[in-house]
Design a protein around this motif. Structure first.
Motif, PDB file in Angstrom:
ATOM      1  N   MET A 137      41.016  43.629  48.638  1.00  0.00           N
ATOM      2  CA  MET A 137      39.822  43.301  49.413  1.00  0.00           C
ATOM      3  C   MET A 137      38.794  44.417  49.280  1.00  0.00           C
ATOM      4  O   MET A 137      37.599  44.185  49.447  1.00  0.00           O
ATOM      5  CB  MET A 137      40.181  43.105  50.889  1.00  0.00           C
ATOM      6  CG  MET A 137      40.729  41.716  51.189  1.00  0.00           C
ATOM      7  SD  MET A 137      41.382  41.566  52.856  1.00  0.00           S
ATOM      8  CE  MET A 137      39.874  41.518  53.817  1.00  0.00           C
ATOM      9  N   GLY A 138      39.276  45.645  49.007  1.00  0.00           N
ATOM     10  CA  GLY A 138      38.314  46.721  48.802  1.00  0.00           C
ATOM     11  C   GLY A 138      38.696  48.070  49.369  1.00  0.00           C
ATOM     12  O   GLY A 138      37.943  49.032  49.241  1.00  0.00           O
TER      13      GLY A 138
ATOM     14  N   PRO B  29      38.055  40.600  39.985  1.00  0.00           N
ATOM     15  CA  PRO B  29      37.729  41.958  39.547  1.00  0.00           C
ATOM     16  C   PRO B  29      38.345  42.997  40.495  1.00  0.00           C
ATOM     17  O   PRO B  29      38.864  44.023  40.046  1.00  0.00           O
ATOM     18  CB  PRO B  29      36.206  42.013  39.595  1.00  0.00           C
ATOM     19  CG  PRO B  29      35.766  40.606  39.535  1.00  0.00           C
ATOM     20  CD  PRO B  29      36.838  39.797  40.167  1.00  0.00           C
ATOM     21  N   ASN B  30      38.311  42.715  41.809  1.00  0.00           N
ATOM     22  CA  ASN B  30      38.874  43.656  42.776  1.00  0.00           C
ATOM     23  C   ASN B  30      40.381  43.715  42.684  1.00  0.00           C
ATOM     24  O   ASN B  30      40.983  44.772  42.886  1.00  0.00           O
ATOM     25  CB  ASN B  30      38.457  43.282  44.195  1.00  0.00           C
ATOM     26  CG  ASN B  30      37.011  43.660  44.462  1.00  0.00           C
ATOM     27  OD1 ASN B  30      36.441  44.456  43.712  1.00  0.00           O
ATOM     28  ND2 ASN B  30      36.430  43.113  45.494  1.00  0.00           N
ATOM     29  N   ILE B  31      41.007  42.555  42.410  1.00  0.00           N
ATOM     30  CA  ILE B  31      42.464  42.555  42.250  1.00  0.00           C
ATOM     31  C   ILE B  31      42.835  43.432  41.055  1.00  0.00           C
ATOM     32  O   ILE B  31      43.816  44.175  41.083  1.00  0.00           O
ATOM     33  CB  ILE B  31      42.999  41.122  42.048  1.00  0.00           C
ATOM     34  CG1 ILE B  31      42.775  40.291  43.305  1.00  0.00           C
ATOM     35  CG2 ILE B  31      44.486  41.134  41.706  1.00  0.00           C
ATOM     36  CD1 ILE B  31      43.185  38.852  43.189  1.00  0.00           C
TER      37      ILE B  31
ATOM     38  N   LEU C 146      50.651  34.435  38.011  1.00  0.00           N
ATOM     39  CA  LEU C 146      49.314  33.897  38.177  1.00  0.00           C
ATOM     40  C   LEU C 146      48.274  34.989  38.007  1.00  0.00           C
ATOM     41  O   LEU C 146      47.257  34.795  37.336  1.00  0.00           O
ATOM     42  CB  LEU C 146      49.191  33.235  39.561  1.00  0.00           C
ATOM     43  CG  LEU C 146      47.857  32.561  39.869  1.00  0.00           C
ATOM     44  CD1 LEU C 146      47.522  31.478  38.868  1.00  0.00           C
ATOM     45  CD2 LEU C 146      47.878  31.964  41.270  1.00  0.00           C
ATOM     46  N   GLU C 147      48.543  36.151  38.593  1.00  0.00           N
ATOM     47  CA  GLU C 147      47.579  37.249  38.471  1.00  0.00           C
ATOM     48  C   GLU C 147      47.419  37.658  37.016  1.00  0.00           C
ATOM     49  O   GLU C 147      46.306  37.856  36.534  1.00  0.00           O
ATOM     50  CB  GLU C 147      48.043  38.456  39.305  1.00  0.00           C
ATOM     51  CG  GLU C 147      47.502  38.434  40.701  1.00  0.00           C
ATOM     52  CD  GLU C 147      47.930  39.647  41.516  1.00  0.00           C
ATOM     53  OE1 GLU C 147      48.231  40.697  40.934  1.00  0.00           O
ATOM     54  OE2 GLU C 147      47.931  39.510  42.751  1.00  0.00           O
TER      55      GLU C 147
ATOM     56  N   VAL D 237      38.624  33.969  42.802  1.00  0.00           N
ATOM     57  CA  VAL D 237      39.336  34.545  43.942  1.00  0.00           C
ATOM     58  C   VAL D 237      40.725  33.937  44.020  1.00  0.00           C
ATOM     59  O   VAL D 237      40.944  32.802  43.592  1.00  0.00           O
ATOM     60  CB  VAL D 237      38.615  34.302  45.293  1.00  0.00           C
ATOM     61  CG1 VAL D 237      37.410  35.164  45.425  1.00  0.00           C
ATOM     62  CG2 VAL D 237      38.254  32.858  45.459  1.00  0.00           C
ATOM     63  N   LEU D 238      41.629  34.721  44.563  1.00  0.00           N
ATOM     64  CA  LEU D 238      43.007  34.266  44.728  1.00  0.00           C
ATOM     65  C   LEU D 238      43.283  34.225  46.221  1.00  0.00           C
ATOM     66  O   LEU D 238      43.052  35.209  46.923  1.00  0.00           O
ATOM     67  CB  LEU D 238      43.919  35.271  44.017  1.00  0.00           C
ATOM     68  CG  LEU D 238      45.405  34.955  43.922  1.00  0.00           C
ATOM     69  CD1 LEU D 238      45.627  33.612  43.304  1.00  0.00           C
ATOM     70  CD2 LEU D 238      46.079  36.028  43.093  1.00  0.00           C
TER      71      LEU D 238
END
Lengths: 251, 577
Positions: free
Chosen positions: A78-79, A191-193, B407-408, B424-425
């Motif tokens: 999330m950041g 991108p954040n993941i 999945l990621e 988004v996941l």
């Protein structure tokens, strides 16, 4: 200024809860677990404060078994900038968690500690208040609006209380617990993941922090509330009065 | 009188309505109908609730049926298609498929009091319904597009009763309409004229469930959502899932070979139905209710009934294989820059996610905008910036961490490869539901935006979006063309939204859409079925010889043609008797 956010891994809000057959607790194996909704809101608030330039770093903290790392990864996605995981396999009650958080605050020295107002698995609503007491910091609980003033080192918190809205002014450092209407948490974008994979999760144990987590509470039994009995349709007013008088004993 | 009714209608309907229609009188109402499309949507989110009809009558010539419910009015701000479902004057004004002016087939008898008495003997007083209000609801389809004028509703409680009813109707040459949850979208579940409605809803027992194999045996009137809850308690899921599950019945699902959201994973009902029991037009009970996974003895006749839309027999019992419920469900919402990327993403997903992929839906930019503007509670999952296409991917597996990792990895790989521009996941079930809410709320939102022409087409994946783009060029500024659907199954839901119904626009759409689909060897009805709406269009997707053989089979199983007449097969073939 650093902001520390405490998050808890709980049974997902949308899952139907089942009690274990031995009545020792709730079924948690093979059940979807995720971040406590109030903790999510707390993390979102911390991120917004950081994005507005009033904070330098957001640290996500969690106490629990090794799977807590998944929840921390969500927080990082999330950041949040870094995460800390205190490994503890036993069930921890609010006081133990509060003591651990105090130890971490002493290590990291954040200017603000944000928690969810309560966890949806135990509904205790105690940890935030306890840790504020242990730290001797001011607390603004059930926050529905938070405004920070950097120069004056003050946080103005609007609280949702039974009587309405109460506005408090807290000197920093302070403890804030979040309520539902504070904000709407963001989704974890790809991108954040991706970035989260390289972020650090530091591990501690309660021994390293010199905290005694022995609890003085023990859960003896967990049972479902008794099933509601079906209603009875009566055929006349007389029968109703008779039933109320002789069976229900209310008149 | 007309203005009074008009004002009354207004009072019941939200004042923000833009599409108003005039009440019309049709003195010849009983003998012929016009089919038209009103662009109603069937999907009010994941569950739909049955609504209560409120019938007003003013004189014997005119019938205005207004169907408000609290939920319905809350959802319906824009359109006032509530006026539909009324008698129409025979004239050239039509809204939908080119005028199919059908005449009531004179070989069918009309009901008389002897018939009613006979039915009362078979079923008992309570299950022979002639009450106006209930008939009114049963005569009108879910989308309020089609309205019949049946005078009799029967509710049998057992296969034996269905058999007796059909035997009698066959002997008297009374046309019948088998009806389940009445959630069909092509007018197949309601009478066209005065056919007797046989509603299977009272036959809703679950007969048995084998916890080891997951084989469920139940009666055809069981509501899908109830079956889902039942097998859920046992740790299984139904192999099909659709928005109408709160009302639709399994018998109807099977008769229409319903597709739904899980088809890409569990396959169609042809694969999951192990057996069924059906009653033929002459009352013969065909017991094909096997619970065997493998049974190669003779011709597998149950497949004839799956998808025949009630025209070959009435399905009364069903035996269905249910897959085990898997704990780990993940949903991702992605953005792609063009349709080619969506296609490549589909191929990659099938390869990389393989066994855990359980849904793959695509939404184009226009549909997405409509949802954001009109659907309550819809939130853009992606950071604000418009993309051209959106894809929703769902995976279902048994190991949470393994699935999430897989999945990621797939998503990050796709992003690095440029197939996905953002995404988004979902991190918990609520977020996953909100993504599905967007996809499932599209039909509802389009309806709120005005009038809509809906098409459900199966087109090869590479060509699918070409049709949408061609329609945009063809219609220009006069209409908004939207495409979304089950990309995993090559199923496009083409929706054309206009401020009002307009025959000129319709003429631009049909038969171009059907011809285009036919040219690319697609299907003019991927999952909704043919019913009344597309009965005469079947030649766009099936050869003449095939349709001829279908007619022969129909003649064999139902010589008098009493089962669901005027539907499925073209009128010219089916009416030979």
């Amino acid at each position: 200024m650093k902001i520390m956010v405490a998050i808890k891994r709980v049974v997902d809000y949308a899952v139907k809860i089942r009690v274990k057959s031995d009545k020792s607790g709730v079924e948690t194996s093979n059940v979807k677990m995720s971040m406590n909704p109030f903790c999510e809101i707390g993390l979102e608030e911390a991120l917004r404060i950081k994005e507005s330039g009033l904070a330098s770093e957001v640290i996500a903290v969690s106490v629990g078994p090794s799977q807590c790392v998944d929840t921390l990864r969500t927080g990082l996605a999330m950041g949040a900038d870094r995460a800390i995981h205190v490994e503890a396999s036993a069930t921890l009650y609010p006081l133990s968690v509060a003591k651990l958080l105090k130890a971490l605050v002493d290590v990291e020295k954040p200017g603000l500690l944000i928690l969810g107002k309560q966890a949806i698995d135990d509904d205790c609503n105690q940890t935030g208040q306890m840790v504020a007491g242990l730290l001797n910091w001011p607390q603004g609980t059930f926050a529905s609006k938070v405004v920070l003033d950097k120069e004056k080192e003050v946080a103005t918190v609007e609280r949702e209380v039974d009587g309405g809205l109460e506005t408090l002014c807290l000197d920093l450092p302070a403890v804030i617990t979040t309520d539902l209407r504070l904000n709407q948490p963001r989704y974890a974008t790809l991108p954040n993941i991706m970035k989260a994979k390289s972020k650090v999760i530091k591990k501690f144990t309660p021994q390293e922090l010199n905290v005694d987590i022995k609890s003085d509470l023990e859960v003896v039994q967990v049972t479902e509330p008794p099933k509601r009995k079906a209603g009875v349709i009566v055929s006349s007013v007389d029968e109703l009065i008779d039933q109320l008088k002789n069976e229900a004993h209310v008149i | 009188m007309r203005t009074e009714m008009w004002r009354a209608a207004h009072r019941l309907i939200s004042h923000r309505s833009k599409n108003l229609c005039d009440p019309r009188w049709n003195p010849n109402f009983h003998n012929s109908i016009q089919s038209y499309s009103s662009g109603f949507t069937y999907n009010f989110g994941r569950t739909c609730k049955p609504f209560n009809p409120y019938l007003r009558r003013q004189g014997s010539d005119v019938q205005i049926c207004i169907y408000p419910t609290r939920d319905y009015i809350e959802n319906l701000h824009g359109s006032t298609e509530l006026c539909y479902g009324k008698s129409f004057r025979i004239q050239n004004r039509f809204y939908g498929s080119a005028t199919t002016k059908i005449q009531r087939n004179p070989i069918f008898s009309t009901i008389n009091s002897d018939d009613i008495n006979h039915f009362r003997e078979i079923l008992g007083e309570k299950n022979v319904i002639q009450d106006e209000d209930r008939l009114s609801a049963a005569n009108m389809d879910w989308m309020r597009k089609y309205k019949g004028s049946s005078k009799l509703l029967l509710q049998p409680r057992s296969t034996e009763e269905v058999s007796q009813i059909l035997k009698y109707c066959n002997s008297r040459c009374l046309a019948v309409v088998p009806q389940g949850g009445n959630t069909g979208l092509v007018g197949g579940s309601v009478p066209v004229f005065d056919e007797v409605i046989i509603n299977i809803g009272s036959m809703n027992n679950i007969i048995s469930f084998d916890k080891v194999s997951g084989i469920l045996v139940c009666e055809a009137g069981c509501i899908l959502e109830n079956l889902i809850s039942f097998v859920d308690n046992q740790g299984f899921i139904m192999p099909l899932d659709l928005g109408a599950k709160g009302s639709c019945q399994i018998g109807g699902n099977i008769s229409t070979n319903a597709g739904g959201l899980r088809l890409v994973r569990y396959g169609s009902l042809h694969g999951n139905v192990l057996g069924l029991e059906a009653v033929l037009a002459n009352g013969t009970v065909l017991d094909m209710l096997g619970t065997l996974r493998k049974d190669n003895t003779g011709y597998d006749l149950k497949h004839l009934f799956i998808g025949s839309e009630g025209s070959l027999g009435v399905v009364t019992k069903v035996s269905i294989l249910t897959p085990p419920k898997l704990s780990s469900v993940n949903v991702a919402f992605l953005a792609c820059k063009d349709y080619l990327s969506c296609q490549k993403l589909l191929l990659e997903a099938k390869r990389k996610l393989g066994e855990i992929l359980s849904a793959f839906e695509f939404i184009d930019n226009q549909s997405f905008n409509v949802v954001l503007n009109h659907l309550e509670g819809a939130r853009n999952p992606l950071p604000p910036s418009m993309h051209n296409f959106y894809v929703l991917i769902e995976t279902t597996g048994s190991d949470e961490s393994y699935d999430k990792e897989k999945l990621e990895a797939f998503l990050l790989h796709s992003m690095e490869g440029g197939l996905v521009s953002d995404g988004v996941l979902a991190q918990d079930i609520n977020q996953a539901s909100s993504f599905w809410h967007i996809r499932e709320g599209i039909p509802e939102s389009i309806m709120k935006a005005g009038a809509v022409y809906k098409y459900d087409l199966s087109i090869p994946v590479e060509k699918m979006y070409d049709l949408v783009e061609e329609m945009r060029v063809r219609l220009g500024h006069s209409a908004k063309v939207m495409g979304y659907g089950h990309l995993g199954d090559s199923n496009l839901h083409l929706n054309i939204s206009t401020p009002q119904y307009d025959d000129a626009i319709l003429a631009q759409i049909e038969p171009f859409v059907y011809e285009w689909t036919s040219k690319h060897r697609g299907s003019i009805s991927a999952e909704h079925g043919v019913g009344l709406m597309k009965a005469n269009k079947i030649h766009y997707s099936k050869s003449a010889e095939t349709v001829q053989l279908m007619a022969s089979i129909k003649k064999l199983l139902d010589p008098n043609g009493i089962l669901n007449p005027y539907k499925v097969l073209p009128g010219s073939l089916a009416s030979s008797s």
